[in-house]
Design a protein around this motif. Structure first.
Motif, short mmCIF file in Angstrom:
data_model
loop_
_atom_site.label_atom_id
_atom_site.label_comp_id
_atom_site.label_asym_id
_atom_site.label_seq_id
_atom_site.Cartn_x
_atom_site.Cartn_y
_atom_site.Cartn_z
N UNK A 27 1.52 -1.06 0.06
CA UNK A 27 -0.01 -0.07 -0.22
C UNK A 27 0.97 1.31 0.11
N UNK A 28 1.83 1.19 0.96
CA UNK A 28 2.96 1.51 0.81
C UNK A 28 3.52 2.10 -0.90
N UNK A 29 3.37 1.49 -1.45
CA UNK A 29 3.40 2.00 -2.93
C UNK A 29 2.55 2.84 -3.90
N UNK A 30 1.49 2.07 -3.39
CA UNK A 30 0.56 2.73 -4.20
C UNK A 30 0.34 3.90 -3.41
N UNK A 31 1.03 4.26 -2.82
CA UNK A 31 0.61 6.31 -2.09
C UNK A 31 1.71 6.60 -2.40
N UNK A 32 2.75 6.47 -3.29
CA UNK A 32 3.72 6.65 -3.69
C UNK A 32 3.21 7.19 -5.11
N UNK A 33 2.71 6.02 -6.08
CA UNK A 33 2.38 5.87 -6.88
C UNK A 33 1.19 7.24 -7.48
N UNK A 34 0.07 7.37 -6.32
CA UNK A 34 -0.79 7.97 -6.29
C UNK A 34 0.18 9.62 -6.26
#
Length: 541
Positions: A224-231
């Motif tokens: 989910x931290x990767x999704x946050x950086x992506x977003x």
């Protein structure tokens, strides 16, 4: 493919699998409809809301699987009454000349047998009068094998579903839009409009991107931290993120919220399937794990950036539509087998970085190309990058743009795809409308070293067994030779890891061989194919 398809006035499809696999039935439905069939569908009740979006379904019969299981556990006579009542309900409302069962479980096979008692022709997974499972057709046998072997599944499951029903489809190749789903209902579209109106920073269809952080198993979830950086990267470029998922995935949404400092839309746990479709319809792109939402978006024509981790791989469960991007870790252990305990601390979850994902997404969003702005360093990253498309025969295909196509497991899957197309066509006696293309790179040496000698040895045994099979019904000694030879082939294939799927297929072939004359012919065909494959692997044609 066959040139003289059977006429299929009324066809009942049984698919008691998950949401995504149910949607992957659409190319089969499209092919049957093109051949004049009227299609009914049996699915699990919790996914019946998806049926109105599936084109060419005339009738749907939802099975309440959880209730049936609870009654089996608590009071089996009630369960028996439930299933017999379900069968009577279908029979009293419709008559089907063909039944296609795409679910290999014993319960689905039994249901198929009960529904086919009126003389319907069964394709796919059935059950004989003694309660033993039987496979109608070699593509069905392969579907059963590939579902167990993660490293041996080189065909999109939608194509395997389609080929399982080959006698009803004829020689026509699937159209580019064969996997296209219907549009969301007007009611769902109104709901989506009202829902998005709560967020003044959203311009539907203009700046909205969807994210699906959850998956059926936590081991298959991009962090989910990767999704946050992506977003965050996409937010900097003016795009608004919208989180999607079931109510059970609410903790992921909360974890995402704790990591970002910009506004976003949270639709987690707030949508029905039609409403989910209506929200996707207003999205420019979906970033997702291997989920049913991915297949829904693909069927709606929404571009997908999909992550395939642990047991998931894009070869068989990737988006069916062309033009999507799939990422998987470039690790020798990927994909891992089902029920396998990871010995590498789930390294695959950390292998694909958010900067790579964001660069791919921005290339698609701003320039209409996943490749735009992708640097050489990114291409040579720790991820295998695949683009979905179609091959010359109409099958769903993936093209590698990160240079991994000729390496390790990826290369072996490409060679297996070539090999299995020939095996399944030739053993079935099919006259293909086109020939599969041989990979333009050599098979990996470590696979060839183990597989080629076994292929040659097995081919020699099969050639000798063809004669024994022809005499087995007349000569007891020939029958013993046949049985012993079949066991020897099984042992050789089971002991060779690169040919594990062939070993499983041989087991299915033996179990389904009740016609000794037909079996003898199959042995000869299989022997020739294995001989040719061994020669091609080592570069001798």
């Amino acid at each position: 493919m066959t040139g003289n398809p059977q006429m299929a006035d009324n066809v009942l499809i049984i698919n008691l699998t998950r949401f995504g696999d149910l949607l992957q039935t659409q190319p089969l439905l499209s092919g049957l409809a093109a051949n004049g069939a009227n299609c009914g569908l049996v699915c699990l009740a919790n996914f019946v809301d998806a049926v109105p979006m599936m084109r060419h379904v005339s009738d749907a019969w939802p099975l309440r699987g959880s209730m049936l299981l609870s009654r089996l556990h608590g009071n089996w006579p009630k369960a028996l009454n439930m299933i017999t009542g379900f069968v009577r309900g279908i029979r009293s409302n419709a008559s089907y000349s063909h039944i296609i069962n795409l679910t290999p479980t014993n319960s689905a096979r039994l249901l198929t047998r009960m529904l086919a008692q009126d003389g319907a022709n069964v394709l796919g997974f059935g059950m004989d009068e003694h309660g033993f499972g039987v496979n109608s057709g070699y593509w069905a046998a392969f579907l059963n094998v590939a579902s167990k072997r993660r490293g041996s599944s080189p065909f999109n499951i939608a194509d395997v579903f389609r080929m399982t029903a080959l006698p009803l489809l004829g020689a026509a190749r699937p159209g580019q839009d064969s996997g296209k789903l219907g549009v969301p209902t007007q009611e769902a579209r109104v709901w989506a409009g009202d829902f998005l109106a709560r967020y003044p920073f959203v311009r539907p269809g203009k700046n909205l991107i969807a994210l699906q952080p959850g998956a059926s198993n936590p081991d298959r979830q991009w962090p989910v931290e990767h999704f946050a950086v992506y977003a965050a990267r996409l937010h900097e470029q003016g795009y608004v993120s919208m989180l999607l998922g079931s109510a059970a995935e609410k903790p992921l949404a909360e974890a995402f919220a704790a990591r970002v400092d910009f506004p976003f839309v949270d639709a987690t746990g707030q949508t029905t399937i039609p409403q989910l479709a209506a929200l996707l319809e207003q999205s420019l792109l979906l970033a997702t794990n291997d989920t049913g939402t991915m297949h829904l978006a693909s069927g709606l024509g929404v571009r997908c950036l999909a992550f395939f981790l642990a047991t998931a791989q894009p070869w068989d469960t990737g988006p069916y539509a062309a033009g999507n991007c799939c990422l998987e870790p470039a690790l020798a252990c990927h994909p891992c087998s089902f029920n396998q305990i990871c010995g590498f601390d789930h390294a695959c979850l950390r292998q694909i970085g958010p900067d790579l994902a964001a660069s791919l997404a921005l290339g698609q969003l701003k320039h209409g190309s996943w490749l735009e702005g992708l640097t050489d360093e990114m291409r040579a990253s720790k991820a295998r990058i695949w683009l979905t498309g179609r091959d010359a025969c109409g099958f769903s295909d993936i093209q590698c743009i990160s240079g991994h196509q000729g390496q390790g497991q990826s290369a072996w899957l490409a060679w297996q795809r070539y090999f299995w197309r020939q095996i399944l066509d030739n053993v079935s006696g099919i006259q293909p409308s086109c020939s599969p293309k041989k990979p333009d790179f050599p098979a990996p040496a470590n696979y060839v070293e183990h597989a080629a000698p076994v292929l040659r040895q097995v081919a020699g045994i099969l050639e000798s067994l063809a004669g024994a099979a022809a005499l087995a019904g007349k000569n007891p000694r020939a029958g013993k030779i046949l049985l012993q030879g079949c066991d020897n082939v099984q042992s050789l294939l089971d002991a060779c890891a690169p040919l594990a799927s062939l070993g499983d297929f041989w087991r299915e072939l033996r179990n389904d061989s009740d016609d000794i004359g037909k079996f003898a012919a199959q042995l000869g065909v299989l022997s020739k194919n294995l001989t040719n494959f061994a020669a091609e692997l080592v570069g001798k044609e």
